[in-house]
Scaffold this motif. Structure first.
Motif, short mmCIF file in Angstrom:
data_model
loop_
_atom_site.label_atom_id
_atom_site.label_comp_id
_atom_site.label_asym_id
_atom_site.label_seq_id
_atom_site.Cartn_x
_atom_site.Cartn_y
_atom_site.Cartn_z
N SER A 1 -18.63 43.22 14.33
CA SER A 1 -18.00 42.14 13.56
C SER A 1 -16.82 42.59 12.71
O SER A 1 -16.15 41.74 12.10
CB SER A 1 -19.06 41.49 12.65
N VAL A 2 -16.56 43.88 12.64
CA VAL A 2 -15.44 44.36 11.81
C VAL A 2 -14.13 43.75 12.31
O VAL A 2 -13.79 43.85 13.50
CB VAL A 2 -15.34 45.90 11.85
N ASP A 3 -13.41 43.11 11.41
CA ASP A 3 -12.13 42.49 11.75
C ASP A 3 -11.03 43.55 11.66
O ASP A 3 -10.75 44.09 10.58
CB ASP A 3 -11.84 41.33 10.79
N GLN A 4 -10.42 43.86 12.79
CA GLN A 4 -9.46 44.97 12.83
C GLN A 4 -8.23 44.71 11.96
O GLN A 4 -7.72 45.63 11.31
CB GLN A 4 -9.05 45.24 14.28
N LYS A 5 -7.74 43.48 11.90
CA LYS A 5 -6.56 43.18 11.07
C LYS A 5 -6.86 43.42 9.60
O LYS A 5 -6.02 43.94 8.86
CB LYS A 5 -6.12 41.73 11.30
N ILE A 6 -8.05 43.01 9.17
CA ILE A 6 -8.43 43.23 7.77
C ILE A 6 -8.55 44.73 7.50
O ILE A 6 -8.10 45.23 6.45
CB ILE A 6 -9.75 42.51 7.44
N LEU A 7 -9.13 45.47 8.45
CA LEU A 7 -9.23 46.92 8.30
C LEU A 7 -7.86 47.56 8.15
O LEU A 7 -7.65 48.42 7.29
CB LEU A 7 -9.96 47.51 9.52
N LEU B 1 -26.66 36.11 -4.46
CA LEU B 1 -26.68 35.92 -3.01
C LEU B 1 -25.59 34.97 -2.56
O LEU B 1 -24.92 35.20 -1.54
CB LEU B 1 -28.06 35.42 -2.57
N VAL B 2 -25.37 33.90 -3.30
CA VAL B 2 -24.32 32.93 -2.97
C VAL B 2 -22.95 33.62 -3.01
O VAL B 2 -22.12 33.46 -2.09
CB VAL B 2 -24.35 31.73 -3.94
N GLN B 3 -22.71 34.40 -4.07
CA GLN B 3 -21.42 35.06 -4.21
C GLN B 3 -21.22 36.16 -3.17
O GLN B 3 -20.10 36.38 -2.69
CB GLN B 3 -21.30 35.64 -5.63
N VAL B 4 -22.30 36.84 -2.83
CA VAL B 4 -22.25 37.88 -1.80
C VAL B 4 -21.86 37.27 -0.45
O VAL B 4 -20.98 37.78 0.25
CB VAL B 4 -23.61 38.60 -1.70
N ARG B 5 -22.53 36.17 -0.09
CA ARG B 5 -22.24 35.51 1.18
C ARG B 5 -20.77 35.07 1.25
O ARG B 5 -20.09 35.26 2.26
CB ARG B 5 -23.12 34.27 1.34
N ASP B 6 -20.30 34.48 0.15
CA ASP B 6 -18.92 33.99 0.11
C ASP B 6 -17.93 35.13 0.27
O ASP B 6 -16.96 35.02 1.04
CB ASP B 6 -18.66 33.24 -1.20
N PHE B 7 -18.13 36.22 -0.47
CA PHE B 7 -17.19 37.34 -0.40
C PHE B 7 -17.17 37.95 0.99
O PHE B 7 -16.10 38.22 1.55
CB PHE B 7 -17.54 38.42 -1.43
N LEU B 8 -18.35 38.22 1.55
CA LEU B 8 -18.41 38.87 2.86
C LEU B 8 -17.68 38.05 3.92
O LEU B 8 -16.96 38.61 4.76
CB LEU B 8 -19.87 39.08 3.28
N TRP B 9 -17.83 36.73 3.88
CA TRP B 9 -17.16 35.90 4.88
C TRP B 9 -15.67 35.74 4.57
O TRP B 9 -14.82 35.93 5.45
CB TRP B 9 -17.82 34.53 5.01
N ASN B 10 -15.35 35.38 3.33
CA ASN B 10 -13.96 35.09 2.98
C ASN B 10 -13.05 36.31 3.03
O ASN B 10 -11.88 36.20 3.42
CB ASN B 10 -13.88 34.47 1.58
N GLU B 11 -13.56 37.47 2.64
CA GLU B 11 -12.73 38.67 2.56
C GLU B 11 -12.87 39.61 3.75
O GLU B 11 -11.92 40.30 4.11
CB GLU B 11 -13.06 39.43 1.27
N LEU B 12 -14.04 39.66 4.36
CA LEU B 12 -14.29 40.65 5.43
C LEU B 12 -14.73 40.03 6.75
O LEU B 12 -14.93 40.76 7.73
CB LEU B 12 -15.35 41.66 4.96
N ARG B 13 -14.89 38.71 6.78
CA ARG B 13 -15.34 38.01 7.98
C ARG B 13 -16.67 38.56 8.51
O ARG B 13 -16.89 38.70 9.71
CB ARG B 13 -14.26 38.08 9.08
#
Length: 331
Positions: A151-157, A242-254
């Motif tokens: 799932s690592v997004d190469q562009k973000i990396l 947990l809510v903030q963790v889910r949001d950050f992981l998706w919004n920032e790291l996909r």
């Protein structure tokens, strides 16, 4: 505060001296492998050819040999050619010391002087502190990232690396390694098996670690690869986290959390983390690990490396009775 930048050059990485040092490190435990022996037979010619390709920027990463393992869950491993794995080591030798200094103390996967045993000790220590030596009810938020490497997004990396590595030639070389792996989803994933991938996922997840420690201000947090835990006596606070963790992981790291591997439990009920089920005053081996252990050691002698490895594992928990069931060393 401005972030420090990687100060090695492309020439430092591809230098004959670094390639030779990388070869010595790569060779450990692999001398008997057929592909390694073939490369070593013409070592000078192979090293010169690799250096010239890197110097002229004509280097092309080769393909992969894919195979499956169960460790304990099924994984698809991708093994590169010897020349490419040598390059991975050369990159790693220069990149790791710099990036490791940027990681938080309680990130334990694929780092020197860390590992699962130290992560488990940190978990014990955090439990004692957060629960005031088990005088308060302690809750543990446990999470697991779904299809982590894939799932690592190469562009973000690349954006993360670009903030730290000013040398564009190094960035291009890293891109060649990353994009040598053709996943089912273009622009996604890292090859599970590359030495560089172990470092790159830590660089990627360091964005999350920094968010947890400096934005969320979480005091008791431990991460090992895609597994992480938060400890607190306040269950409602963990639910908010947990809510903030889910949001950050998706919004920032996909990245997304595995829906079946997120839990908030008391330590008294048992918390499954890194192969052990943890309780306030002891820990026991996870049932699936126990089954795999007996399957892997069936019919072996007590002095076999596999049996001895499991004995070493068991001695990190309360598992004396289990150890007695393993094959014994013949007199």
């Amino acid at each position: 505060m401005s972030k420090s930048c990687f100060n090695h050059t492309y020439e430092d990485i591809i230098s004959p001296e670094n390639l030779l040092a990388a070869w010595r490190e790569f060779l450990k435990g692999k001398r008997s492998k057929q592909d390694v022996r073939e490369f070593q037979y013409k070592l000078f010619d192979n090293m010169v050819a690799l250096h010239e390709e890197l110097k002229s920027k004509t280097y092309v990463h080769g393909g992969y040999y894919a195979f499956n393992i169960s460790d304990p869950k099924p994984r698809n491993i991708h093994k590169a050619l010897v020349r490419d794995r040598l390059l991975h080591h050369a990159l790693y030798r220069k990149l790791y010391p710099f990036f490791d200094k940027t990681f938080i103390a309680h990130s334990y996967s694929c780092r020197k002087y860390k590992g699962t045993h130290r992560a488990i000790k940190a978990f014990q220590k955090y439990f004692a502190k957060a629960s005031c030596n088990n005088t308060k009810t302690l809750w543990v938020l446990k999470c697991d990232i779904r299809k982590f490497f894939a799932s690592v997004d190469q562009k973000i990396l690349y954006k993360i690396l670009d903030r730290r590595i000013p040398d564009t030639d190094i960035l291009c070389l890293v891109r060649r390694v990353v994009e040598s792996f053709h996943s089912t989803a273009p622009g996604k994933g890292l090859p599970l098996g590359n030495l560089t991938s172990q470092l790159l996922v830590n660089i990627y997840m360091n964005e999350f670690d920094q968010f947890v420690k400096h934005k969320l201000k979480v005091k008791y947090y431990i991460r090992y690869a895609d597994d992480f835990v938060f400890l607190s006596c306040d269950k409602k606070w963990l639910e908010d986290m947990l809510v903030q963790v889910r949001d950050f992981l998706w919004n920032e790291l996909r990245l997304t959390l595995h829906p079946n591997k997120v839990s908030i439990e008391t330590i008294s009920s048992g918390v499954d983390f890194l192969g052990w089920v943890h309780f306030p005053d002891h820990r026991v081996l996870r049932t699936s690990t126990k089954r795999r252990m007996f399957k892997c050691t069936h019919g072996l002698e007590g002095d076999s490396p596999t049996v001895q490895s499991y004995i070493g594992l068991l001695r990190h928990g309360n598992a004396y009775k289990l150890e007695q069931k393993l094959p014994k060393t013949q007199a």
